[in-house]
Every structure is written in structure tokens, then in C-alpha cells.
Enzyme design. Structure first.
Site, short mmCIF file in Angstrom:
data_model
loop_
_atom_site.label_atom_id
_atom_site.label_comp_id
_atom_site.label_asym_id
_atom_site.label_seq_id
_atom_site.Cartn_x
_atom_site.Cartn_y
_atom_site.Cartn_z
N GLN A 71 34.27 -43.68 -25.31
CA GLN A 71 35.17 -43.14 -26.34
C GLN A 71 36.00 -44.26 -26.96
O GLN A 71 36.75 -44.94 -26.27
CB GLN A 71 36.11 -42.10 -25.70
CG GLN A 71 37.12 -41.49 -26.65
CD GLN A 71 38.07 -40.56 -25.94
OE1 GLN A 71 38.29 -40.69 -24.73
NE2 GLN A 71 38.65 -39.61 -26.65
N TYR A 119 38.84 -44.38 -29.11
CA TYR A 119 40.01 -43.78 -29.75
C TYR A 119 41.21 -44.73 -29.72
O TYR A 119 41.64 -45.23 -30.74
CB TYR A 119 40.38 -42.46 -29.04
CG TYR A 119 39.69 -41.22 -29.55
CD1 TYR A 119 38.43 -41.27 -30.14
CD2 TYR A 119 40.30 -39.98 -29.44
CE1 TYR A 119 37.80 -40.12 -30.60
CE2 TYR A 119 39.68 -38.81 -29.89
CZ TYR A 119 38.44 -38.90 -30.47
OH TYR A 119 37.83 -37.76 -30.92
N GLU A 130 38.67 -31.87 -24.14
CA GLU A 130 38.99 -32.84 -23.10
C GLU A 130 40.18 -32.38 -22.26
O GLU A 130 40.16 -32.45 -21.03
CB GLU A 130 39.29 -34.21 -23.72
CG GLU A 130 39.66 -35.28 -22.70
CD GLU A 130 40.12 -36.59 -23.32
OE1 GLU A 130 40.28 -37.57 -22.57
OE2 GLU A 130 40.32 -36.63 -24.54
N SER A 181 49.32 -38.22 -24.22
CA SER A 181 50.38 -38.24 -23.20
C SER A 181 51.05 -36.87 -23.08
O SER A 181 51.07 -36.07 -24.01
CB SER A 181 51.43 -39.30 -23.55
OG SER A 181 52.19 -38.90 -24.67
N ASN A 182 51.59 -36.61 -21.90
CA ASN A 182 52.21 -35.31 -21.66
C ASN A 182 53.40 -35.06 -22.58
O ASN A 182 53.72 -33.92 -22.91
CB ASN A 182 52.63 -35.19 -20.19
CG ASN A 182 51.45 -34.94 -19.29
OD1 ASN A 182 50.30 -34.98 -19.72
ND2 ASN A 182 51.72 -34.68 -18.01
N GLU A 183 54.08 -36.14 -22.99
CA GLU A 183 55.19 -35.98 -23.92
C GLU A 183 54.69 -35.42 -25.27
O GLU A 183 55.31 -34.51 -25.85
CB GLU A 183 55.90 -37.33 -24.15
CG GLU A 183 56.68 -37.83 -22.94
CD GLU A 183 55.79 -38.44 -21.85
OE1 GLU A 183 56.30 -38.74 -20.76
OE2 GLU A 183 54.57 -38.62 -22.11
#
Length: 398
Positions: free
Chosen positions: A125, A127, A244, A383-385
């Protein structure tokens, strides 16, 4: 939503369990994704599943999928987690494959889907970039049209296992003057053997080689390798990331991890008693189990939605956030449970030629490396944020 498995579903579980017990390769039993493994080891189970027709269970039947219901796919995940099976890597199966069969043309489907199903073609990937991680739309890698080719220049980073890859899917800027950053990006498939591509290893603190930098210098790629419309790649990228993030939740493997943690805590001693009898530690395990049960119900609700024809949406961000937080807490508690035995990081075992056996019980040997490796889970896949921002906007409407 009925949480009880039917007789047919229980029979399916028995069939799956028997197949795994009889066919999972013996030479990779006991290994996991945190171990340094060859491409052959990483794809051994993948190829067996390809021959069986079970390598891409979530794909539509017309593209080689199994036709299993979401519940059957859930059972499949649980049974593989039970033996800690090394599953087909997501880059082809769960990421670019769905993009190709959803947005690609017939030539792209015929060229790429068979190799993904069989496990013969490895994907990576492209990205993230050094200056474009959570803010992915700010990527700088360019693809400039030159007749029937694109000329790609730029750099990607954290490209997992690109050292093994045959093909990659890359986000490239094809319109630098687009009014919004997201509007000038295209989704391009790239043969990793194309001249101008250099894969440079990023060595991790434990000496492992899992991720890479990928440099692209005047890489000529046929325009026919672009998926969908030019400058519409952000649409396909978001579609891919939703798939994903749903998979990152890892509920089945976390359930197995909790079972292993409780077994470790029943064997490790604290003040003359098993650690699991310590009220403080038992409370931590209980809270983890409660959170995991809630996440499992959320995942089952999502599966029920899929069965009704609803694809993964913003709820995949919720699964990703809670799933990765649980995974990290699980590795923290495992490292805490093994105590001093978790301090060394043994990367050489007797079967690799060393005559130095690791100190302590077998279950402690990978505790530290797994703990450190799993720090990444709250970052990759968005990211979780950023996922909390998506939940705030798309779910809560704030």
C-alpha cells in the site's frame, strides 16, 4: 439481531475447525505476524485457502467469494484466531481487491483478481508519506500524464512488507491545481518491478524489517493502470480505508488473547498466589473483557447491517478505535503478567542455529516484542484521533 448460532452455523463451525486442524501448515504453527518470516511462510496458509476457494470469503461470489453469510465469516475469523493462524495479508484481499472489483474495469478485474485469490501476487500500500500521514490528502507524490503513461515521482513511507511485493496501489496527485486537495488525487496500480522504484528498509528498534520507504523516480506507469476516473482517487481511497478499519478491530484475536492472558495469570505467582487471584489484576482483566464484549456486539451489529446490504460506513471508525485500544491494553497486561521474563527480547531460537534457549516460560518470549509492535495499531489505518473526528462528524452530526 439473534446472537445465538443456528444448528447450520454450528455445523459450519465444525467443518471449518476440522479443515484448519487437518490443513494448517505444520512448519508455521506457533509463529505469528510479529515474527520475522519469509514470504513463503507468510503465504503458506494463504495458498492453501486459495486452492480451497476460501481465501477471499467477503468477496462477491462472481469474483471468487465463498457466498458465506456475515455470521459464517465471523465464525471463520474466530476459528482461525483460535489457532493463531497467519491469515492472508489484507493489502490484496481486504483492501485493493474490493476497490478493483467495485471500481475497476473488466480488464483490471481479469488481470489482478485471480492472483489475489490464489495468493500468488503480493500487494503493498502506497498511501502514507513523510509529510502526509493522518493528513493524507496533503500527499506530494505526483503522477504527470505523458501520452498513454503517467510519470510518477515521490516518496511513500511505512510501506509494510514492500520488500516482498509484486504490485502496489498508490495515491498520486494528478491535478496540483484542484480547488481542494482531495479532488486532485488518482488511485494507480504499479508493478513494483518497474524501473525507478527503490524500496529502502526501515529497521525497527528490535532489528526487525517490517516497514519500508518506497522512492519513485520517473516511474512510467500505463494510464490503463489507473482505477476509475482521474482525480477521483480519494473516493476509492476512503472506500478502501473503511474496509481496512473494519478488519483492524480484530475482535476474534483479542478474545483468544484474553484467554491466553488468563492462562498466564493463573500460572504466574504474586505473593505466593496465582496472579489472577490478585484483585487489582483481576479487575483489569474484567474491565478488558467487558469492553471486548461491547465491541463484539458492535461488530455483530455491523455484520447484521452488511447482511442487509449495508456496506461499512463511519461505524468502521468506532470499531477501529476501540479494537486497537483493546489490543494495546491486552499486550500491556500480558507484559505485566510475565514480569521480569518479559524484559529480554529474544530474536534467536534453537531452530535458527542458536544454542541459547530463552529464559523463562514459552509464553513470555514474545511479550515485549508484541507489546512494542502493537503501539502502531492506534496510528495505522488512520490515527485514532482522526477516527474520533470522523465519528463526531458522521455519526454524532456535530
Amino acid at each position: 439481531m439473534n446472537l445465538e448460532f443456528t444448528a447450520e452455523e454450528n455445523a459450519f463451525r465444525d467443518e471449518v475447525r476440522s479443515f484448519i486442524e487437518n490443513n494448517y501448515p505444520k512448519h508455521i504453527q506457533g509463529k505469528n505476524m510479529q515474527d520475522e518470516m519469509s514470504r513463503e511462510e507468510l503465504t503458506a496458509w494463504y495458498k492453501i485457502l486459495g486452492e480451497k476457494g476460501w481465501s477471499v470469503p467477503a468477496w462477491p461470489v462472481e469474483y471468487g467469494g465463498t457466498g458465506w453469510t456475515p455470521t459464517e465469516r465471523y465464525i471463520w475469523s474466530e476459528e482461525n484466531a483460535r489457532v493463531n493462524a497467519i491469515m492472508p495479508l489484507p493489502f490484496g484481499v481486504s483492501m485493493v481487491g474490493p476497490v478493483i472489483y467495485t471500481f475497476g474495469n473488466e480488464e483490471q478485474k481479469a488481470k489482478h483478481l485471480p492472483g489475489i485469490r490464489s495468493g500468488d501476487v503480493w500487494w503493498c500500500q502506497g498511501y502514507s508519506e513523510p509529510g502526509a500521514g493522518s493528513d493524507l490528502a496533503s500527499l506530494k507524490t505526483t503522477a504527470v500524464r505523458d501520452g498513454d503513461h503517467y510519470i510518477i515521482n515521490g516518496q511513500k513511507t511505512w510501506t509494510t512488507l514492500a520488500q516482498h511485493a509484486d504490485w502496489g496501489f498508490f495515491l498520486c496527485r494528478t491535478d496540483p491545481d484542484a480547488p481542494k486537495q482531495q479532488q486532485g488525487i488518482s488511485f494507480i496500480l504499479v508493478d513494483m518491478n518497474t524501473p525507478g522504484i527503490e524500496v529502502r528498509p526501515i529497521k525497527l528498534v528490535d532489528g526487525g524489517h517490517e516497514v519500508n520507504e518506497v522512492w519513485l523516480t520517473d516511474v512510467r506507469v500505463p494510464v490503463e493502470n489507473r482505477v476509475g476516473e482521474e482525480n477521483k482517487g480519494w473516493t476509492y481511497a476512503k472506500f478502501l480505508l473503511a474496509h481496512e478499519r473494519s478488519g483492524i478491530a480484530g475482535v476474534a484475536r483479542s478474545k483468544r488473547g484474553v484467554e491466553q492472558l488468563k492462562d498466564i495469570a493463573s500460572k504466574e505467582m504474586l505473593d505466593g498466589k496465582p496472579l489472577i487471584e490478585d484483585m487489582g489484576f483481576a479487575r483489569k482483566i474484567s474491565q478488558l473483557e467487558i469492553d471486548l464484549a461491547a465491541l463484539e456486539i458492535t461488530e455483530l451489529r455491523t455484520l447484521a447491517g452488511e447482511q442487509a446490504g449495508k456496506g461499512p460506513g463511519p461505524e468502521s471508525s468506532l470499531l477501529k478505535v476501540k479494537g486497537t485500544e483493546i489490543q494495546q491494553r491486552l499486550t500491556e497486561l500480558t507484559l505485566e503478567a510475565v514480569g521480569n521474563y518479559g524484559m529480554p527480547d529474544f530474536r534467536s531460537f534453537p531452530e535458527d542455529g542458536s544454542n541459547d534457549f530463552p529464559i523463562g516460560p514459552d509464553y513470555a518470549h514474545g511479550a515485549s516484542s508484541t507489546y512494542f509492535n502493537m503501539r502502531k495499531t492506534s496510528i495505522y489505518g488512520g490515527s485514532n484521533e482522526i477516527q474520533r473526528n470522523i465519528i463526531t462528524k458522521m455519526v454524532l452530526g456535530l
